[in-house]
Structures are given as structure tokens and as C-alpha cells.
Design a protein around this motif. Structure first.
Motif, PDB file in Angstrom:
ATOM      1  N   THR A 186       0.852  -1.191   0.000  1.00  0.00           N
ATOM      2  CA  THR A 186       0.000   0.000   0.000  1.00  0.00           C
ATOM      3  C   THR A 186       0.890   1.245   0.000  1.00  0.00           C
ATOM      4  OG1 THR A 186      -1.735  -1.175   1.181  1.00  0.00           O
ATOM      5  CG2 THR A 186      -1.785   1.232   1.321  1.00  0.00           C
ATOM      6  N   VAL A 187       0.542   2.193  -0.836  1.00  0.00           N
ATOM      7  CA  VAL A 187       1.380   3.394  -0.992  1.00  0.00           C
ATOM      8  C   VAL A 187       0.637   4.619  -0.475  1.00  0.00           C
ATOM      9  CG1 VAL A 187       2.470   4.929  -2.690  1.00  0.00           C
ATOM     10  CG2 VAL A 187       2.685   2.440  -2.924  1.00  0.00           C
ATOM     11  N   ALA A 188       1.354   5.467   0.235  1.00  0.00           N
ATOM     12  CA  ALA A 188       0.780   6.707   0.779  1.00  0.00           C
ATOM     13  C   ALA A 188       1.485   7.902   0.140  1.00  0.00           C
ATOM     14  CB  ALA A 188       0.969   6.745   2.289  1.00  0.00           C
ATOM     15  N   VAL A 189       0.694   8.822  -0.404  1.00  0.00           N
ATOM     16  CA  VAL A 189       1.274  10.001  -1.045  1.00  0.00           C
ATOM     17  C   VAL A 189       0.805  11.236  -0.286  1.00  0.00           C
ATOM     18  CG1 VAL A 189       1.370  11.350  -3.170  1.00  0.00           C
ATOM     19  CG2 VAL A 189       1.287   8.841  -3.274  1.00  0.00           C
ATOM     20  N   MET A 215     -16.261  -1.709  10.732  1.00  0.00           N
ATOM     21  CA  MET A 215     -17.114  -0.561  11.074  1.00  0.00           C
ATOM     22  C   MET A 215     -16.509   0.278  12.195  1.00  0.00           C
ATOM     23  SD  MET A 215     -19.714  -0.416   9.089  1.00  0.00           S
ATOM     24  CE  MET A 215     -21.034   0.493   9.894  1.00  0.00           C
ATOM     25  N   SER A 216     -15.281   0.000  12.544  1.00  0.00           N
ATOM     26  CA  SER A 216     -14.630   0.820  13.576  1.00  0.00           C
ATOM     27  C   SER A 216     -14.461   2.246  13.058  1.00  0.00           C
ATOM     28  CB  SER A 216     -13.263   0.232  13.933  1.00  0.00           C
ATOM     29  OG  SER A 216     -13.437  -1.065  14.470  1.00  0.00           O
ATOM     30  N   ASP A 217     -14.244   3.170  13.970  1.00  0.00           N
ATOM     31  CA  ASP A 217     -14.174   4.588  13.583  1.00  0.00           C
ATOM     32  C   ASP A 217     -12.827   4.961  12.985  1.00  0.00           C
ATOM     33  OD1 ASP A 217     -16.789   5.676  14.799  1.00  0.00           O
ATOM     34  OD2 ASP A 217     -15.925   4.382  16.342  1.00  0.00           O
ATOM     35  N   LEU A 218     -11.773   4.286  13.423  1.00  0.00           N
ATOM     36  CA  LEU A 218     -10.448   4.589  12.873  1.00  0.00           C
ATOM     37  C   LEU A 218      -9.625   3.320  12.828  1.00  0.00           C
ATOM     38  CD1 LEU A 218      -7.947   6.010  15.423  1.00  0.00           C
ATOM     39  CD2 LEU A 218     -10.175   5.183  16.115  1.00  0.00           C
ATOM     40  N   PHE A 219      -8.626   3.354  11.968  1.00  0.00           N
ATOM     41  CA  PHE A 219      -7.741   2.207  11.797  1.00  0.00           C
ATOM     42  C   PHE A 219      -6.303   2.684  11.799  1.00  0.00           C
ATOM     43  CE2 PHE A 219     -11.769   1.105  10.211  1.00  0.00           C
ATOM     44  CZ  PHE A 219     -11.934  -0.208  10.539  1.00  0.00           C
ATOM     45  N   LEU A 220      -5.438   1.882  12.397  1.00  0.00           N
ATOM     46  CA  LEU A 220      -4.010   2.109  12.235  1.00  0.00           C
ATOM     47  C   LEU A 220      -3.578   1.244  11.062  1.00  0.00           C
ATOM     48  CD1 LEU A 220      -4.416   3.513  14.914  1.00  0.00           C
ATOM     49  CD2 LEU A 220      -2.263   2.538  15.702  1.00  0.00           C
ATOM     50  N   VAL A 221      -3.051   1.892  10.028  1.00  0.00           N
ATOM     51  CA  VAL A 221      -2.784   1.228   8.751  1.00  0.00           C
ATOM     52  C   VAL A 221      -1.315   1.420   8.381  1.00  0.00           C
ATOM     53  CG1 VAL A 221      -3.339   1.273   6.285  1.00  0.00           C
ATOM     54  CG2 VAL A 221      -5.161   1.583   7.976  1.00  0.00           C
ATOM     55  N   LEU A 222      -0.698   0.349   7.890  1.00  0.00           N
ATOM     56  CA  LEU A 222       0.695   0.458   7.422  1.00  0.00           C
ATOM     57  C   LEU A 222       0.716   0.707   5.923  1.00  0.00           C
ATOM     58  CD1 LEU A 222       2.833  -2.316   9.172  1.00  0.00           C
ATOM     59  CD2 LEU A 222       2.766   0.135   9.669  1.00  0.00           C
ATOM     60  N   ALA A 223       1.575   1.617   5.498  1.00  0.00           N
ATOM     61  CA  ALA A 223       1.741   1.889   4.069  1.00  0.00           C
ATOM     62  C   ALA A 223       3.150   2.422   3.831  1.00  0.00           C
ATOM     63  CB  ALA A 223       0.703   2.901   3.592  1.00  0.00           C
ATOM     64  N   ARG A 224       3.571   2.382   2.574  1.00  0.00           N
ATOM     65  CA  ARG A 224       4.900   2.904   2.209  1.00  0.00           C
ATOM     66  C   ARG A 224       4.737   4.296   1.620  1.00  0.00           C
ATOM     67  NH1 ARG A 224       8.973  -0.196   2.887  1.00  0.00           N
ATOM     68  NH2 ARG A 224       8.650  -2.413   3.288  1.00  0.00           N
ATOM     69  N   VAL A 225       5.563   5.186   2.078  1.00  0.00           N
ATOM     70  CA  VAL A 225       5.439   6.578   1.636  1.00  0.00           C
ATOM     71  C   VAL A 225       6.066   6.755   0.256  1.00  0.00           C
ATOM     72  CG1 VAL A 225       6.070   8.978   2.117  1.00  0.00           C
ATOM     73  CG2 VAL A 225       5.401   7.464   3.987  1.00  0.00           C
ATOM     74  N   GLY A 226       5.277   7.318  -0.647  1.00  0.00           N
ATOM     75  CA  GLY A 226       5.795   7.722  -1.956  1.00  0.00           C
ATOM     76  C   GLY A 226       5.749   6.646  -3.017  1.00  0.00           C
ATOM     77  N   SER A 227       6.269   5.453  -2.696  1.00  0.00           N
ATOM     78  CA  SER A 227       6.308   4.388  -3.699  1.00  0.00           C
ATOM     79  C   SER A 227       6.360   3.043  -2.968  1.00  0.00           C
ATOM     80  CB  SER A 227       7.546   4.534  -4.576  1.00  0.00           C
ATOM     81  OG  SER A 227       8.691   4.284  -3.787  1.00  0.00           O
ATOM     82  N   SER A 228       6.304   1.956  -3.729  1.00  0.00           N
ATOM     83  CA  SER A 228       6.222   0.626  -3.116  1.00  0.00           C
ATOM     84  C   SER A 228       7.523   0.223  -2.421  1.00  0.00           C
ATOM     85  CB  SER A 228       5.836  -0.421  -4.149  1.00  0.00           C
ATOM     86  OG  SER A 228       6.764  -0.373  -5.207  1.00  0.00           O
ATOM     87  N   ASP A 229       8.592   1.003  -2.579  1.00  0.00           N
ATOM     88  CA  ASP A 229       9.776   0.720  -1.754  1.00  0.00           C
ATOM     89  C   ASP A 229      10.105   1.896  -0.824  1.00  0.00           C
ATOM     90  OD1 ASP A 229      10.617   2.419  -3.674  1.00  0.00           O
ATOM     91  OD2 ASP A 229      12.293   1.177  -4.404  1.00  0.00           O
TER      92      ASP A 229
END
Ligand SMILES: Cc1cc2nc3c(=O)[nH]c(=O)nc-3n(C[C@H](O)[C@H](O)[C@H](O)COP(=O)(O)OP(=O)(O)OC[C@H]3O[C@@H](n4cnc5c(N)ncnc54)[C@H](O)[C@@H]3O)c2cc1C
Length: 552
Positions: A186-189, A215-229
Motif C-alpha cells: 500500500t502506498v501513501a502520497v 465498522m470501527s471509527d479509525l484504523f491504524l494502517v501500514l503503508a509505504r510513503v511515496g512508492s512501493s519501496d
């Protein structure tokens, strides 16, 4: 029909009551007694059975074809959640003024309430566990912690400021793997604006393959910043944004699971989903581990609860069923089986509650207890969760064919029993984690040795074991320092040995002589057989152990 006595799960559980008193939870006893009374009632049992039978239903779209991404739960599920939240099973131990022994009380409450239904305890556990991670960010903590720690159950997707109470989940596992999160795709920009809840805003794109309680209100999610590496980073993803619009959170399917059926576990697509960073870029694993470590303690307690529920049903059945002219509980062999179950259940309970006490002390700033908690939770998560299916299979057999029938309740417990060993780190991963702690945290090794040796002098057989285990521990730590790969293949063996030594040390200090001796003989000295019901002790001893385990 459930073959279970209508009795308070609190007053019938001497082992749990002793543990709460021993670990400073006395001020919570009245509330625990109330919860135990409710947990043992026919009403609560019916909620648990209904929530399990009427599976959560996914609605991906509304009638006009617009995305809805909502899960509908049976009303019984909401009843269970309401009671759980009101009794602090979510973030109650992290509220502004939780009182002394808050983690002990929460774990005791979890041990009681989980026996009614384990599935709904998943979102409660994640809600509490999100708090330590969120506290690292004062702005996010300000918005979310009071809501996660609230005793108001307030379901429904609305903005944070409109909610009296909130629930949290986690999105880590992807299709390519849940243990090895380095494969996260997962990528985060970074995005301008929209960061109404503080911190820096990002748009996340990718998927999460196992995401419970969607249906929870918030999630802690892991992602990679900018690109898949890019750097692996943790994000807080709310389901509803501050302007009231829905954050993209596309629920593809709900899992068709072996057990844990009242709890919805989903597959989610993230498509430009807004999130705010929690912790630094590249600090994703460190940040999320704070949440994972807290849920691992709940896995220990949850498995102790499942074992306890099986034990209570088995003892109840054996006290009321006759065969060959004898009440089953009076037959030497059934008495031996029940006593063996009782010992395993007690060992699980005392370990879970000792770790909860360490969590209280660590929260109060005790560094030694924090060091013990770090290694103790991993050891307990490995071993107690592994013992659960073994205990449940035998407890089910105590009911004969009736135990194998769905409406009885045992089948449900049995289906639940392997789960805690899988999620939040499967067996091998946890065993390797213990090795990692041993090699990187000498303070945890010292704290564990001190805890083991606190029982020194009480039993000669235990003293000999403590010497052996301490020696093995130190050798393993040295070997790991020079060549970690030399030890990894033996990780399960080592962790099992540590776990039973720790349980023995606790039982010698807290239980009766009969229980402690039988545990030492079978689990430490291996005088018993491979199956439960092979205690090398006489009838009088097994009867006394069974009587202690479940008060009539
Ligand atoms: C009911 C349920 C609910 C869940 N809810 C969530 C959720 O809400 N959020 C979430 O993020 N995840 C969730 N999960 C996923 C869960 O955390 C993962 O299934 C778990 O972490 C294991 O990952 P995996 O399934 O990809 O197995 P894998 O990582 O593929 O592991 C497979 C096996 O290999 C072993 N293994 C891995 N590495 C090693 C190694 N180095 N050496 C030896 N053995 C190894 C593991 O112990 C395991 O037995 C849920 C799972 C279940 C069953």
C-alpha cells in the motif's frame, strides 16, 4: 440448549478472584462481580449464541448503486459490545482516571466476558491497544483517546466530534503476507489540506487482506510513503472525515471463517483513502508494535477465557451425568481428565493476570516490570494460545457426543480455540520474537530470571528446574549474540520450556500444593503422558483440584 450452569462466572472462579486480589485489583471487585453475574446468565448466553449464529452482513452498495461499505450486525452483537465497552474492555484501562489495578481489572473482565462470546472481543481489544500507539502524537491523542477510553458504546459512522465513544481497528496484513510486513505494498502520497485532525495528510492506495471490525471509527494502517519501496509508515485512517464525508474504504468481502463468526473480518481496498501519519516516516513497525503488543496480552487472556469456558462446561456435565452407575465426576479417570484441564486453565489464568499486573506497573513507570512484560507477553502468547485447542478438544470429549453438537456451545469454543495463536503473530513468529527480545533486551532476560526465581525455596523440584532453565536461557542468549541462526530452529522448544517454568513459578507461589505439584510433575518433569488426563496422582488429589477449579 447450552450445557452450562447458570451461575456467576466470577463467584465460581476462585482462581481468578485470588489473582485479582493478589495483583491489586480489589477496588474493581464489585464491578467484576456484576459482570460475572451477567456473563453467567441465560440472557448473556443467548446474546453470544445469536451474535455467532446471525453472521454480520456486508452491504457494499445502497439501492442506487452508490458505495455504502457498511456491515450490519445482529442486535445481540451490539448488546455484547455495549456491555464490554461499559466495563472498560475497550480503552477503559487508559482512561483519564482508571484507578489502581486498571489493567488487572480489564483483563479479569475480559476473562469473564470473553466466555460469553470471543468474537466481539476483537474490536474491544484493538480499541484498547490503539491507545498506547496514539499517545505518541498529542494532537491525534487529543481527538481519539478520550473516545476510545470512553465507557459509552456509540456505534455508527459519524465524525469523531459527534461521537461519545469510538472503536479502533488495524490494517496490516496484505495478500502477500501478514507476518512479514516488509512486503507491504500500500502506498501513501502526501496531500495538501484535509489534515483537519492534525498531523500531515496522505492519500493511501492499496489493499488490506484481513481487516477485522471494519465498522470501527479509525484504523491504524501500514503503508509505504511515496512508492512501493518507500519508508514503511503508520497512518491513522478514519472512516468518516471531518467534513462529514466518507473516507474511501471499499469493503470487498467478509471472510467465511472457521470460528470467531460474530466478528466481521473484511478485505478492504484503499483508493485515495485519507490518512494522517502517526510516528515518523519509516517508523511504521515500531509504531504499530505498540498496538500489537497490547493485543497480544489480550490473546493470552482470551485463550485463558476459552479454556475456562470449556473447563466449566466439562465439569458441569461430569457433575450431572452418570454412566455405569456412577456420576462421571466421581470416576477416577474422568476426575483425572478434569483435574488436568483445571491445572492447564489455572496456569493460563495466573500467567495472564501476572502479565496484566506487569502492564499496570509498567504504566506507572516501573522499568523492571516493563522489561518483564516485553518478554512475558511473547512467551504467554506463544504457549497459552497453543494450549487452547488441546484443552478444548479434551473438554469437548468430556461431554461425549453432546459436546460435538453445535447447539451445545462446545463446538463454538473449539472452533474459536486456534485463533489466538494465529493472529497478532503466529506461533513461529512469536517464538522468534522471544529470541529477538532475549538477544536485544538483556533487561528482559534479567527480569524473567528474577520472576522465575521469586519462587525459589518453595519446592525442591522447582528449584532444580529453575537452575536448568536459567542456564539454558543464558546459553541461548550467548549463542544468539554470536550466531542467531544456530538457535532459531530450537525457538519453540525454548519458549515452551520458559513458559512452563514461568507458570510453575507462579503456581508454586499462588496455588495449592496439589495443583502446583501436579503441574510440576507433568509439565516440568514430564511424568505424565502426551494426553491430558494422565496426572500421576491419586483420586483424592484430582478431586480436590476439580473442586477448587469450579465452585458449585
Ligand atoms: C480471524 C482473523 C482476523 C484477522 N484480523 C486482522 C486484522 O484486523 N488486521 C490485520 O492486519 N490482520 C488480521 N488478521 C491477519 C493475521 O494477523 C495474519 O493472518 C497473521 O499475522 C499471519 O499472517 P499470514 O496469514 O499472512 O501468514 P504468513 O505470514 O504467510 O505465515 C504463514 C506461517 O508461516 C509462519 N512463518 C512466518 N515467518 C516465519 C519464519 N521466519 N520462520 C518460520 N515460520 C514462519 C507463520 O508462523 C505461519 O504459521 C486476521 C487473521 C484472522 C485469522
Amino acid at each position: 440448549m447450552t450445557d452450562q450452569p447458570a451461575t456467576s462466572l466470577w463467584s465460581s472462579d476462585l482462581v481468578l478472584r485470588e489473582a485479582v486480589a493478589r495483583h491489586g485489583g480489589q477496588v474493581h471487585e464489585t464491578r467484576l462481580a456484576e459482570l460475572g453475574e451477567l456473563a453467567g446468565s441465560a440472557k448473556a448466553r443467548a446474546w453470544g449464541e445469536q451474535a455467532e449464529r446471525h453472521h454480520p452482513v456486508l452491504h457494499t452498495h445502497d439501492q442506487r448503486g452508490r458505495r455504502l461499505d457498511e456491515v450490519e450486525y445482529h442486535p445481540a452483537y451490539h448488546q455484547l459490545m455495549r456491555v464490554g465497552v461499559e466495563h472498560g474492555l475497550g480503552g477503559g484501562a487508559w482512561s483519564a482516571d482508571p484507578g489502581t489495578g486498571a489493567h488487572v481489572a480489564r483483563s479479569a473482565a475480559m476473562l469473564l466476558w470473553s466466555q460469553v462470546d470471543a468474537g466481539h472481543v476483537c474490536p474491544l481489544s484493538m480499541t484498547g491497544a490503539a491507545v498506547p500507539a496514539l499517545r505518541a502524537d498529542p494532537v491525534l491523542a487529543d481527538v481519539w483517546v478520550p473516545r476510545l477510553a470512553s465507557s459509552d458504546y456509540d456505534p455508527g459512522l459519524r465524525r469523531a466530534r459527534e461521537k461519545a465513544g469510538a472503536l479502533a481497528g488495524m490494517g496490516l496484513t496484505e495478500k502477500q503476507g501478514g507476518s512479514d510486513l516488509s512486503g507491504t505494498s500500500t502506498v501513501a502520497v502526501r496531500t495538501a489540506g484535509g489534515a483537519l485532525e492534525g498531523g500531515e495528510g496522505y492519500r493511501l492506495t492499496g489493499h488490506k487482506w484481513f481487516c477485522s471490525a471494519p465498522m470501527s471509527d479509525l484504523f491504524l494502517v501500514l503503508a509505504r510513503v511515496g512508492s512501493s519501496d518507500g519508508p514503511l509508515t503508520c497512518f491513522v485512517v478514519p472512516r468518516v472525515l471531518e467534513d462529514g464525508s466518507r473516507n474511501p474504504w471499499h469493503l470487498q468481502r467478509l471472510k467465511d471463517k472457521l470460528g470467531n463468526r460474530s466478528n466481521a473480518s473484511s478485505e478492504v481496498e484503499l483508493d485515495g483513502t485519507w490518512g494522517v501519519r502517526l510516528g515518523g516516516e519509516g517508523e511504521g513497525l515500531r509504531t504499530i508494535l505498540q498496538m500489537v503488543n497490547a493485543t497480544r496480552l489480550d490473546c493470552v487472556v482470551g485463550s485463558a477465557a476459552t479454556m475456562r469456558a470449556g473447563l466449566v462446561r466439562a465439569v458441569h456435565h461430569a457433575r450431572h451425568r452418570s454412566a455405569f452407575g456412577q456420576v462421571l465426576v466421581d470416576t477416577p479417570l474422568m476426575s483425572n481428565v478434569l483435574a488436568d484441564l483445571a491445572i492447564e486453565s489455572e496456569a493460563a489464568t495466573v500467567l495472564g493476570m501476572r502479565l496484566a499486573a506487569a502492564a499496570d506497573a509498567a504504566a506507572a513507570g516501573d522499568s523492571g516490570e516493563r522489561a518483564l512484560l516485553r518478554i512475558g507477553v511473547a512467551i504467554g502468547k506463544y504457549w497459552v494460545c497453543k494450549r487452547s485447542p488441546v484443552v478444548l478438544a479434551e473438554a469437548l470429549e468430556c461431554l461425549g457426543g453432546n459436546g460435538y453438537v453445535e447447539e451445545n456451545g462446545m463446538a463454538r469454543l473449539f472452533r474459536e480455540s486456534p485463533l489466538n495463536s494465529i493472529w497478532e503473530g503466529s506461533g513461529n513468529v512469536i517464538a522468534l520474537d522471544v529470541l529477538r527480545v532475549l538477544s536485544h533486551h538483556p533487561d528482559s532476560l534479567d527480569a524473567l530470571v528474577a520472576e522465575l526465581h521469586a519462587a525459589r525455596g518453595a519446592s525442591r523440584r522447582l528449584d532444580a528446574t529453575l537452575d536448568e532453565v536459567s542456564g539454558t536461557l543464558r546459553t541461548a542468549a550467548e549463542e544468539m549474540a554470536s550466531d542467531p541462526s544456530a538457535v532459531t530452529g530450537a525457538a519453540r522448544w525454548l519458549v515452551e520450556r520458559l513458559a512452563v517454568a514461568l507458570q510453575a513459578s507462579l503456581l508454586v507461589r499462588s496455588s495449592t500444593r496439589k495443583v502446583a505439584d501436579a503441574f510440576l510433575a507433568t509439565r516440568v518433569e514430564r511424568q505424565g503422558g502426551s494426553c491430558l488426563g494422565t496426572l500421576p496422582v491419586g483420586d483424592r488429589t484430582t478431586r480436590a483440584i476439580v473442586e477448587r477449579s469450579v465452585a458449585i
